[in-house]
Enzyme design. Structure first.
Site, short mmCIF file in Angstrom:
data_model
loop_
_atom_site.label_atom_id
_atom_site.label_comp_id
_atom_site.label_asym_id
_atom_site.label_seq_id
_atom_site.Cartn_x
_atom_site.Cartn_y
_atom_site.Cartn_z
N SER A 146 0.83 -1.19 0.00
CA SER A 146 0.00 0.00 0.00
C SER A 146 0.88 1.26 0.00
O SER A 146 1.69 1.45 -0.90
CB SER A 146 -0.95 -0.06 1.19
OG SER A 146 -1.95 0.93 1.13
N HIS A 190 -2.42 -1.40 -4.47
CA HIS A 190 -3.88 -1.42 -4.60
C HIS A 190 -4.38 0.02 -4.63
O HIS A 190 -3.62 0.95 -4.42
CB HIS A 190 -4.55 -2.24 -3.49
CG HIS A 190 -4.36 -1.69 -2.11
ND1 HIS A 190 -4.88 -2.30 -0.99
CD2 HIS A 190 -3.73 -0.59 -1.62
CE1 HIS A 190 -4.58 -1.61 0.09
NE2 HIS A 190 -3.88 -0.56 -0.27
#
Length: 196
Positions: free
Chosen positions: A96, A121
């Site tokens: 992330s 993501h």
């Protein structure tokens, strides 16, 4: 508990917590959740080491599941602001927001240990309960802008197109060290202090 290191000096023994000792060697540990307090500590260390000697590299070891976008971008902006090159070494995982930070190291100096993982993501957000519809629309628009900002950084750092990064980040995408190298987020895999 933070380990203590004892050094012998000409004046006798001197003890340091392990992180202070590593800082003497220009090593910063970015571990755990990315949040404001951690980011402030990392930023302070980057600024201190750059002020001390901006001709030497700083070594940022990264092992994080990600966290706050604003805290992470503050770290990235500081890495880009200072004159010292920041080498990034991923151990464990960079997921992330961690991928944004780790891939923002100096080009040619972004490394990963062989069993570490990378994960990209789309950013997550929420408005909480009892939010008015107009506030939800504002939050959704902000989330889309944030996603575009992060995808542009990842595209710039990897050499991939924004469209490819957008498609690949639609869901959690985990990558091995070799896949991360092939994607362009790192420059080499480190094994036994040697580069592959």
């Amino acid at each position: 508990m933070i380990p203590v290191v004892i050094e012998q000096t000409s004046r006798g023994e001197r003890s340091y917590d392990i992180y202070s000792r590593l800082l003497k060697d220009r090593i910063i540990m970015l571990t755990g959740q990315v949040e404001d307090n951690m980011a402030n500590s990392i930023i302070a260390q980057l600024l201190f080491l750059d002020a001390q000697d901006n001709t030497k590299d700083i070594y940022l070891y990264v092992n994080t599941p990600g966290g706050s976008v604003s805290a992470g971008l503050a770290i990235v902006d500081t890495m880009n602001f200072i004159k010292s090159d920041v080498q990034t070494i991923v151990m464990g995982m960079a997921a992330s927001m961690g991928t944004i930070i780790a891939s923002s190291g100096a080009k040619g100096k972004r490394f990963m240990l062989p069993n570490a993982e990378y994960m990209i993501h789309q950013p997550m957000g929420g408005t909480g309960g009892g939010t008015q519809q107009s506030d939800m629309a504002i939050a959704a628009e902000h989330l889309l802008k944030t996603r575009h900002t992060l995808e542009k950084i990842l595209a710039d750092n990897s050499g991939q197109s924004i469209e490819k990064v957008h498609d690949d980040a639609e869901r959690d995408r985990w990558m091995s060290a070799q896949e991360t190298l092939d994607y362009g987020f790192i420059d080499a895999i480190m094994e036994n202090n040697n580069l592959q």
